[in-house]
Design an enzyme around this catalytic site. Structure first.
Site: not given
Ligand code: TRP
Length: 327
Positions: A110, A191, A194
């Site tokens: 991240k 996968k 969103k």
């Protein structure tokens, strides 16, 4: 048995979240006393929009109730409503090693994506450890990507117990088996997610029936015609079989047998209809709750009260054992 899980209030939930998350949460409440925490404090560790945080928190709360969490049986609450979470994170930072935090792969990944790397992104796993440990949690149903964070929570619990005396249950993670892992309909080797650009390949929990039908109809398949489960050779069809299994509860061999020799057309139509059938009542209940902030607020206040009562003795024990003067 105590069960605890945390859910991020970000993004539009999709059928992949249902399969790996909501469906499991509802099943979990059969196994013991379950706590579901909407982790709004975690959501601010990357740059966020205040209005979206508020909406996202209420959206996820409504979705948890709509997918079958019973507010009288399980505890659904918002992390920031229970101040013990922020307090526990600070106390536990004393028994968390800087080196272990620096090894967290999610932090490293991240941090590479973010322009501004906040201190909170680094200390995120301590807050998460506190979430779990405050409730004397036995099991934590959680995604595979959270294994390292759970291991850290266990280490923190053991270190605290060792230094200050037995205080915490050392929790066990429960990870989803590969079954029920839903892939993107357009790219069946990744996968469903969103953030993924191919939104055509993601069935949202709130998609209207015709959108669902279109998305399933245009799902990528191979050029063959047999409905057979083989994730390597037939990733698209296998994913649709998986989806049908998630939505109807049938086993994969049962589905294969039922569509033996029938071709892809009818199969796809029935996959779409089974999703529509599953999601229609969920969407109705969601919309009803979402339109009534008073009712949602009442349910979350009830959850926060129960969570406060359940976590207070542990927090108090932490303060006392660490030597804070409690007069
Ligand atoms: N980090 C978890 C995730 O991204 C969310 C989370 C926060 C959580 N606190 C938790 C999960 C405690 C389980 C238990 O999915």
């Amino acid at each position: 048995m105590r069960i605890f899980s945390g859910i991020q209030p970000t993004g539009d939930p999709h059928i992949g979240n249902y399969s790996g998350g909501f469906r499991q949460y509802a099943a979990t409440q059969e196994r013991g006393e379950a706590f579901f925490c909407i982790v709004d404090l975690h959501a601010i560790t990357i740059q966020h929009d205040p209005a979206e945080l508020r909406q996202g928190t209420l959206d996820i709360a409504a979705m948890l109730f709509a997918t079958g969490i019973d507010p009288n049986r399980s505890v659904v609450f918002v992390q920031s409503h229970v101040t013990a979470h922020a307090e526990a994170a600070w106390l536990l930072s004393a028994v968390t090693s800087y080196g272990q935090l620096a090894r967290m792969t999610q932090f490293k990944e991240k941090a590479e994506d973010e322009e501004f790397v906040s201190a909170g992104l680094f200390t995120y796993p301590i807050l998460m450890a506190g979430d779990i440990l405050l409730y004397q949690t036995d099991i934590v149903p959680i995604g595979d990507d959270q294994r390292q964070h759970l291991e850290l929570a266990r280490d923190v619990a053991q270190r605290f117990n060792h230094r200050f005396g037995e205080t915490f249950v050392v929790p066990e993670g429960v990870f989803p088996d590969t079954g029920g892992r839903v892939m993107n309909l357009q790219e069946p080797d990744v996968k469903m997610s969103k953030s993924r650009g191919a939104s055509q390949g993601t069935v949202l929990m709130l998609d209207p029936p015709d959108t669902i039908r279109k998305k399933v109809k245009s799902a990528v398949t191979d050029s063959g015609s047999d409905v057979r489960y083989d994730p390597d050779a037939k990733a698209g069809i296998s994913n649709l079989i998986e989806l049908l299994s998630v939505t109807t509860g049938e086993s994969i061999p049962e589905i294969e047998a039922r569509y033996d020799g029938s071709g892809y057309g009818r199969f796809k139509e029935e996959v779409a209809e089974s999703i529509v059938t599953l999601l229609t009542p969920i969407r109705a209940r969601y919309e009803e709750l979402r339109a009534d902030e008073g009712e949602l607020g009442r349910l979350l206040a009830l959850g926060a009260d129960k969570a406060r009562a359940a976590s207070a003795p542990t927090l108090e024990a932490m303060y006392e054992r660490m030597g804070f003067a409690r007069l």
